[in-house]
Design a protein around this motif. Sequence first.
Motif, short mmCIF file in Angstrom:
data_model
loop_
_atom_site.label_atom_id
_atom_site.label_comp_id
_atom_site.label_asym_id
_atom_site.label_seq_id
_atom_site.Cartn_x
_atom_site.Cartn_y
_atom_site.Cartn_z
N LYS A 1 44.83 4.47 37.36
CA LYS A 1 43.57 5.07 36.92
C LYS A 1 43.58 5.27 35.41
N THR B 1 39.88 1.60 40.99
CA THR B 1 38.44 1.87 41.12
C THR B 1 38.15 2.89 42.22
N ASP B 2 36.89 3.30 42.29
CA ASP B 2 36.47 4.18 43.38
C ASP B 2 36.64 3.48 44.73
#
Length: 395
Positions: free
Chosen positions: A329, A335-336
């Motif tokens: 991150k 990513t989400d």
Amino acid sequence: MTAFSSWRRVAPVVAVMAGLAAGSVTAQEYQWPRLLVIGTPSTSTGSFASTNGWAPVLQQETGMVVRVVPTGAEPERYNRLTIREDIQISSVSASEMRFQIQGITGYAAMPAKSMRMIWHHNDTPWGFVTGGKSGVEALEDLKNGGLRMAQAASSPAMTEAVTVGIPAYLGMSPEDAQSKIDYVPTSSYGENCKSVVEGKADIAYCSPISSVLSEMEAAPGSIRWLAMPADNPGWDAYLDINPMLVPSEMTVGVSTAKGVPGATSNFVYAVATDTDADFVYNLAKWFDESFDNYAKTHMLAARMSRDLWRGYLDRTPMPVHEGTVRYLKEIGVWTDADDEWNEAAVAKMDAWIAARDAALKEAQEQGVELNFENPEYLAILDKHTKDLEGFRSRL
């Protein structure tokens, strides 16, 4: 409990103080453990050789004493990581990791322990090899009967690949397989592969990147590889048995394998789930930032790049450790969507661990022998796990 396992659960005082001050421990503030022990498959494997390539670089750059310990039997390395805790990192194939978590075959009666991936090790090609002068022309020859298949007793995943997977690929019933294929048990990976040049077996399941395959290729008569074309309808059945594999052409390793259709099985570096997050964060950071310093130490070390790791994250079903997630991150490559599938993977692993714990407890309370060959115990295990979804590559 080992000294490292105590450290594993509680961060060092220096790390904790830095974490309170800055929210996370940076590489400059981090106090590496004194000793790090990494478990790999046997000395004849690319996993052992490549880990021995980057481990001295890690030792030089961090000041840790880094030991690489080969363990030929997969269940024993799993035991050393999760039960004995005398190794802290394991190089393991995703296929074997699935067996360990789901309690398949030889792992069925072993305690279930949660694990996490910390980094990509390599994308290992696999195929079926025979002696260069043997009369075997194709895997389909097994259907005619009279051929010997090496069976690596050291690896439950490799055993199932040849005793269940290949018969399924060929459209053979279990009864046909037992009557037509002569299985030759071998005690180690190296013995499994060498059996075809030593006249002990006709076909063996091996990886062309292993050092033992170079020896075999140089032996009198050399070796040949048996194709598994990606468009063969048998792949659907084979992947039902080996769901972590990806059909692919073999492009690295010994020259006899290059260009032959086979499969890819990814190896990863795994740790117990409760391994200290700051340690994993800093190790992930080191793997990434020092890549140019160790990439040339072995051809498989070059497969540990951030880009290849990122590519594998798009198809792996296994959960990633929180320390690695924090680092990815931080550098903007998580990513989400990754959070979503990783949380689902964590929940799936938790469900398998809980179900297997319940099965072990019930068997113990009933006085049932905990043995992966005991039908009474396997019935209890199946009762607790039959409704769970298994791990499978996200293709």
